[in-house]
Design a protein around this motif. Structure first.
Motif, PDB file in Angstrom:
ATOM      1  N   VAL A  59       0.862  -1.170   0.000  1.00  0.00           N
ATOM      2  CA  VAL A  59       0.000   0.000   0.000  1.00  0.00           C
ATOM      3  C   VAL A  59       0.903   1.225   0.000  1.00  0.00           C
ATOM      4  O   VAL A  59       1.949   1.234   0.639  1.00  0.00           O
ATOM      5  N   THR A  60       0.497   2.255  -0.739  1.00  0.00           N
ATOM      6  CA  THR A  60       1.282   3.488  -0.766  1.00  0.00           C
ATOM      7  C   THR A  60       0.576   4.565   0.054  1.00  0.00           C
ATOM      8  O   THR A  60      -0.649   4.643   0.072  1.00  0.00           O
ATOM      9  N   TYR A  61       1.383   5.362   0.723  1.00  0.00           N
ATOM     10  CA  TYR A  61       0.893   6.510   1.473  1.00  0.00           C
ATOM     11  C   TYR A  61       1.745   7.711   1.107  1.00  0.00           C
ATOM     12  O   TYR A  61       2.933   7.573   0.816  1.00  0.00           O
ATOM     13  N   SER A  62       1.134   8.877   1.136  1.00  0.00           N
ATOM     14  CA  SER A  62       1.904  10.097   0.919  1.00  0.00           C
ATOM     15  C   SER A  62       2.357  10.633   2.268  1.00  0.00           C
ATOM     16  O   SER A  62       1.807  10.289   3.313  1.00  0.00           O
ATOM     17  N   TYR A  63       3.370  11.463   2.244  1.00  0.00           N
ATOM     18  CA  TYR A  63       3.879  12.048   3.479  1.00  0.00           C
ATOM     19  C   TYR A  63       2.836  12.971   4.108  1.00  0.00           C
ATOM     20  O   TYR A  63       2.757  13.070   5.332  1.00  0.00           O
ATOM     21  N   THR A  64       2.011  13.584   3.275  1.00  0.00           N
ATOM     22  CA  THR A  64       0.970  14.460   3.816  1.00  0.00           C
ATOM     23  C   THR A  64      -0.117  13.653   4.526  1.00  0.00           C
ATOM     24  O   THR A  64      -0.772  14.168   5.422  1.00  0.00           O
ATOM     25  N   ASP A  65      -0.301  12.372   4.150  1.00  0.00           N
ATOM     26  CA  ASP A  65      -1.239  11.518   4.881  1.00  0.00           C
ATOM     27  C   ASP A  65      -0.823  11.408   6.344  1.00  0.00           C
ATOM     28  O   ASP A  65      -1.665  11.421   7.239  1.00  0.00           O
ATOM     29  N   VAL A  66       0.466  11.312   6.587  1.00  0.00           N
ATOM     30  CA  VAL A  66       0.977  11.199   7.956  1.00  0.00           C
ATOM     31  C   VAL A  66       0.908  12.548   8.654  1.00  0.00           C
ATOM     32  O   VAL A  66       0.485  12.639   9.801  1.00  0.00           O
ATOM     33  N   LEU A  67       1.309  13.612   7.961  1.00  0.00           N
ATOM     34  CA  LEU A  67       1.337  14.932   8.580  1.00  0.00           C
ATOM     35  C   LEU A  67      -0.062  15.463   8.893  1.00  0.00           C
ATOM     36  O   LEU A  67      -0.252  16.185   9.869  1.00  0.00           O
ATOM     37  N   THR A  68      -1.039  15.113   8.084  1.00  0.00           N
ATOM     38  CA  THR A  68      -2.416  15.548   8.339  1.00  0.00           C
ATOM     39  C   THR A  68      -3.159  14.570   9.244  1.00  0.00           C
ATOM     40  O   THR A  68      -4.339  14.744   9.509  1.00  0.00           O
ATOM     41  N   ARG A  69      -2.464  13.533   9.661  1.00  0.00           N
ATOM     42  CA  ARG A  69      -2.991  12.512  10.573  1.00  0.00           C
ATOM     43  C   ARG A  69      -4.153  11.719   9.969  1.00  0.00           C
ATOM     44  O   ARG A  69      -5.036  11.247  10.682  1.00  0.00           O
ATOM     45  N   THR A  70      -4.151  11.598   8.632  1.00  0.00           N
ATOM     46  CA  THR A  70      -5.098  10.713   7.973  1.00  0.00           C
ATOM     47  C   THR A  70      -4.766   9.269   8.366  1.00  0.00           C
ATOM     48  O   THR A  70      -5.661   8.456   8.568  1.00  0.00           O
ATOM     49  N   VAL A  71      -3.473   8.982   8.443  1.00  0.00           N
ATOM     50  CA  VAL A  71      -2.978   7.721   8.982  1.00  0.00           C
ATOM     51  C   VAL A  71      -1.951   8.037  10.063  1.00  0.00           C
ATOM     52  O   VAL A  71      -1.250   9.052   9.986  1.00  0.00           O
ATOM     53  N   GLU A  72      -1.885   7.171  11.058  1.00  0.00           N
ATOM     54  CA  GLU A  72      -0.878   7.296  12.106  1.00  0.00           C
ATOM     55  C   GLU A  72       0.104   6.152  11.941  1.00  0.00           C
ATOM     56  O   GLU A  72      -0.300   5.017  11.687  1.00  0.00           O
ATOM     57  N   VAL A  73       1.383   6.460  12.074  1.00  0.00           N
ATOM     58  CA  VAL A  73       2.423   5.449  11.935  1.00  0.00           C
ATOM     59  C   VAL A  73       3.197   5.376  13.238  1.00  0.00           C
ATOM     60  O   VAL A  73       3.667   6.395  13.746  1.00  0.00           O
ATOM     61  N   GLN A  74       3.314   4.158  13.774  1.00  0.00           N
ATOM     62  CA  GLN A  74       4.131   3.920  14.957  1.00  0.00           C
ATOM     63  C   GLN A  74       5.249   2.966  14.576  1.00  0.00           C
ATOM     64  O   GLN A  74       5.001   1.945  13.931  1.00  0.00           O
ATOM     65  N   VAL A  75       6.480   3.299  14.968  1.00  0.00           N
ATOM     66  CA  VAL A  75       7.666   2.552  14.567  1.00  0.00           C
ATOM     67  C   VAL A  75       8.139   1.682  15.727  1.00  0.00           C
ATOM     68  O   VAL A  75       8.183   2.129  16.875  1.00  0.00           O
ATOM     69  N   PHE A  76       8.513   0.440  15.423  1.00  0.00           N
ATOM     70  CA  PHE A  76       9.038  -0.477  16.429  1.00  0.00           C
ATOM     71  C   PHE A  76      10.513  -0.178  16.624  1.00  0.00           C
ATOM     72  O   PHE A  76      11.308  -0.242  15.693  1.00  0.00           O
ATOM     73  N   ASP A  77      10.902   0.146  17.869  1.00  0.00           N
ATOM     74  CA  ASP A  77      12.290   0.508  18.151  1.00  0.00           C
ATOM     75  C   ASP A  77      13.062  -0.596  18.856  1.00  0.00           C
ATOM     76  O   ASP A  77      14.123  -0.358  19.412  1.00  0.00           O
ATOM     77  N   GLY A  78      12.551  -1.811  18.840  1.00  0.00           N
ATOM     78  CA  GLY A  78      13.215  -2.929  19.476  1.00  0.00           C
ATOM     79  C   GLY A  78      12.507  -3.394  20.729  1.00  0.00           C
ATOM     80  O   GLY A  78      12.488  -4.583  21.034  1.00  0.00           O
ATOM     81  N   ASP A  79      11.950  -2.467  21.485  1.00  0.00           N
ATOM     82  CA  ASP A  79      11.235  -2.814  22.707  1.00  0.00           C
ATOM     83  C   ASP A  79       9.741  -2.544  22.594  1.00  0.00           C
ATOM     84  O   ASP A  79       8.921  -3.316  23.057  1.00  0.00           O
ATOM     85  N   SER A  80       9.405  -1.406  22.005  1.00  0.00           N
ATOM     86  CA  SER A  80       8.002  -1.002  21.916  1.00  0.00           C
ATOM     87  C   SER A  80       7.799  -0.143  20.675  1.00  0.00           C
ATOM     88  O   SER A  80       8.745   0.180  19.975  1.00  0.00           O
ATOM     89  N   TYR A  81       6.551   0.204  20.445  1.00  0.00           N
ATOM     90  CA  TYR A  81       6.211   1.066  19.317  1.00  0.00           C
ATOM     91  C   TYR A  81       6.112   2.505  19.806  1.00  0.00           C
ATOM     92  O   TYR A  81       5.565   2.778  20.865  1.00  0.00           O
ATOM     93  N   SER A  82       6.648   3.422  19.008  1.00  0.00           N
ATOM     94  CA  SER A  82       6.546   4.846  19.336  1.00  0.00           C
ATOM     95  C   SER A  82       6.060   5.592  18.101  1.00  0.00           C
ATOM     96  O   SER A  82       6.372   5.214  16.971  1.00  0.00           O
ATOM     97  N   PRO A  83       5.285   6.665  18.280  1.00  0.00           N
ATOM     98  CA  PRO A  83       4.738   7.389  17.126  1.00  0.00           C
ATOM     99  C   PRO A  83       5.837   8.039  16.290  1.00  0.00           C
ATOM    100  O   PRO A  83       6.821   8.541  16.832  1.00  0.00           O
TER     101      PRO A  83
END
Length: 99
Positions: A59-83
């Motif tokens: 699936v493709t997302y634009s950077y503005t989708d994230v900045l406008t909070r249309t989608v939220e992305v949380q990244v796994f840093d090894g222990d937990s997910y952070s926004p």
């Protein structure tokens, strides 16, 4: 308002996280939401590609989708997910005075 520097910063953040596990949250309309685990596959100048783990679908997302909070992305840093971007501050409500 979204600035060019905000988009540029997000692009570099996502480019650094290619190959990492993420959780994508978004809305499907009419009070239906989704939350899926995925991996950031590739990043391009205007979009980035995410591969969902449950059905191997890209699936493709634009950077503005994230900045406008249309989608939220949380990244796994090894222990937990952070926004990827911090949550939006909630506006403070003023108490109504009775005069």
């Amino acid at each position: 308002m979204i600035c060019r520097s905000d988009i540029a910063n997000l692009k570099t953040d996502i480019l650094e996280k290619v190959g990492q596990k993420i959780i994508v949250k978004g809305s499907l309309g009419r009070s239906r939401a989704f939350e899926k685990e995925a991996t950031i596959e590739k990043a391009y100048p205007n979009i980035f590609i995410v591969k969902y783990e449950e059905n191997n679908r890209n699936v493709t997302y634009s950077y503005t989708d994230v900045l406008t909070r249309t989608v939220e992305v949380q990244v796994f840093d090894g222990d937990s997910y952070s926004p990827l971007i911090p949550p939006a501050p909630q506006p403070k409500l003023k108490k109504a005075s009775l005069l």
